[in-house]
Design a protein around this motif. Structure first.
Motif, PDB file in Angstrom:
ATOM      1  N   ASP A 149      -6.536 -10.797  -0.940  1.00 25.37           N
ATOM      2  CA  ASP A 149      -7.397 -10.992  -1.837  1.00 25.37           C
ATOM      3  C   ASP A 149      -7.957 -12.358  -2.024  1.00 25.37           C
ATOM      4  O   ASP A 149      -9.131 -12.675  -2.532  1.00 25.37           O
ATOM      5  CB  ASP A 149      -6.815 -10.562  -3.211  1.00 25.37           C
ATOM      6  N   LYS A 178       0.855  -1.312   0.008  1.00 31.87           N
ATOM      7  CA  LYS A 178      -0.023   0.065  -0.051  1.00 31.87           C
ATOM      8  C   LYS A 178       0.904   1.221  -0.084  1.00 31.87           C
ATOM      9  O   LYS A 178       0.510   2.230  -0.684  1.00 31.87           O
ATOM     10  CB  LYS A 178      -0.808  -0.104   1.111  1.00 31.87           C
ATOM     11  N   ARG A 233      -0.701  -1.501  -4.207  1.00 26.88           N
ATOM     12  CA  ARG A 233      -1.699  -2.659  -3.920  1.00 26.88           C
ATOM     13  C   ARG A 233      -2.847  -2.609  -4.890  1.00 26.88           C
ATOM     14  O   ARG A 233      -3.331  -3.842  -5.009  1.00 26.88           O
ATOM     15  CB  ARG A 233      -2.311  -2.113  -2.425  1.00 26.88           C
ATOM     16  N   GLY A 234      -3.000  -1.573  -5.579  1.00 22.69           N
ATOM     17  CA  GLY A 234      -4.172  -1.599  -6.580  1.00 22.69           C
ATOM     18  C   GLY A 234      -3.862  -2.427  -7.548  1.00 22.69           C
ATOM     19  O   GLY A 234      -4.870  -3.057  -8.317  1.00 22.69           O
ATOM     20  N   GLN A 235      -2.511  -2.710  -8.026  1.00 21.46           N
ATOM     21  CA  GLN A 235      -2.399  -3.549  -9.352  1.00 21.46           C
ATOM     22  C   GLN A 235      -1.888  -4.942  -8.875  1.00 21.46           C
ATOM     23  O   GLN A 235      -1.527  -5.664  -9.810  1.00 21.46           O
ATOM     24  CB  GLN A 235      -1.031  -2.735  -9.988  1.00 21.46           C
ATOM     25  N   LYS A 269      -2.695  -8.650  -6.774  1.00 18.27           N
ATOM     26  CA  LYS A 269      -3.656  -9.400  -5.987  1.00 18.27           C
ATOM     27  C   LYS A 269      -2.628 -10.251  -4.811  1.00 18.27           C
ATOM     28  O   LYS A 269      -1.492 -10.740  -5.172  1.00 18.27           O
ATOM     29  CB  LYS A 269      -4.369 -10.525  -6.673  1.00 18.27           C
TER      30      LYS A 269
END
Length: 208
Positions: free
Chosen positions: A190, A162, A167-169, A171
């Motif tokens: 995830d 993060k 973190r968004g890209q 899993k």
């Protein structure tokens, strides 16, 4: 040399025979893609199914995975030439403070058997190493822990991702003897896999 022969050698855990039969199939003009998907991956899917049904145990899974890897070693150069796409890139490691690797190794083998490109970071892996893997294109980060005392380092690794803005890209999937689905949810992972055969399926779902 047909695909069924390779398939049965893998399930039986016959390393040398698997490698030889892959070589023979290639020399007979069987496509590397067919050998990968219809023999090696299909065999590991069957091994996973037998494990989940209680017909196979960890030793059988390990020897089948080793046989599959011996076939994969022969096949890899041909896959690269043929431009066969990997199913995705995964970085896997046992978290900082934890030196256990049997479960992690088995997961890595099962993922390779499912057609993924696996970067094995080893044991006692610092969160920043996982961050670096994400920067280098890993789509999934696999975190393993066998000690309750090191489970908190899974959360620290997710926090590090993060903080790096990654973190968004990627899993994150977690597993290991003390790890539960509830714990995975709490730390914001995830996915969770209770065993190696499930891990490949969960990763496939995460990337779909």
């Amino acid at each position: 040399m047909n695909l069924e022969t390779i398939y049965h050698h893998v399930i039986s855990g016959e390393m040398d025979e698997t490698a030889e039969s892959v070589s023979a199939a290639l020399s007979q003009g069987v496509s590397p893609n067919d050998i990968l998907n219809k023999a090696l991956i299909a065999a590991m899917d069957e091994v996973g199914r037998r494990y989940e049904e209680g017909d196979f145990f960890v030793p059988e899974m390990l020897i089948a995975a080793r046989a599959m890897q011996s076939g994969l070693q022969v096949l890899k150069p041909h896959l690269v030439q043929g431009g066969v796409q990997s199913a995705g890139k995964i970085a896997i490691g046992t978290v900082k403070g934890d030196l256990h690797d049997i479960g992690k190794n088995l997961v890595a083998m099962m993922l390779e058997g499912a057609g993924f490109e696996v970067v094995d970071l080893g044991t006692d892996v610092d969160p920043q190493k996982f961050v670096q893997s994400a920067k280098e294109g890993a789509q999934v980060i696999g975190l393993s822990a066998l000690l309750t005392t090191t489970m908190s380092n899974m959360e620290l690794t997710i926090d590090a991702l993060k903080q790096a803005g990654l973190r968004g890209q990627v899993k994150v999937i977690v597993g290991g003897a003390p790890v539960t689905a509830e714990f995975a949810r709490q730390i914001g992972a995830d996915g969770f896999a209770p065993d190696a055969s499930t891990a490949a399926r969960v990763v496939r779902q995460l990337l779909d």
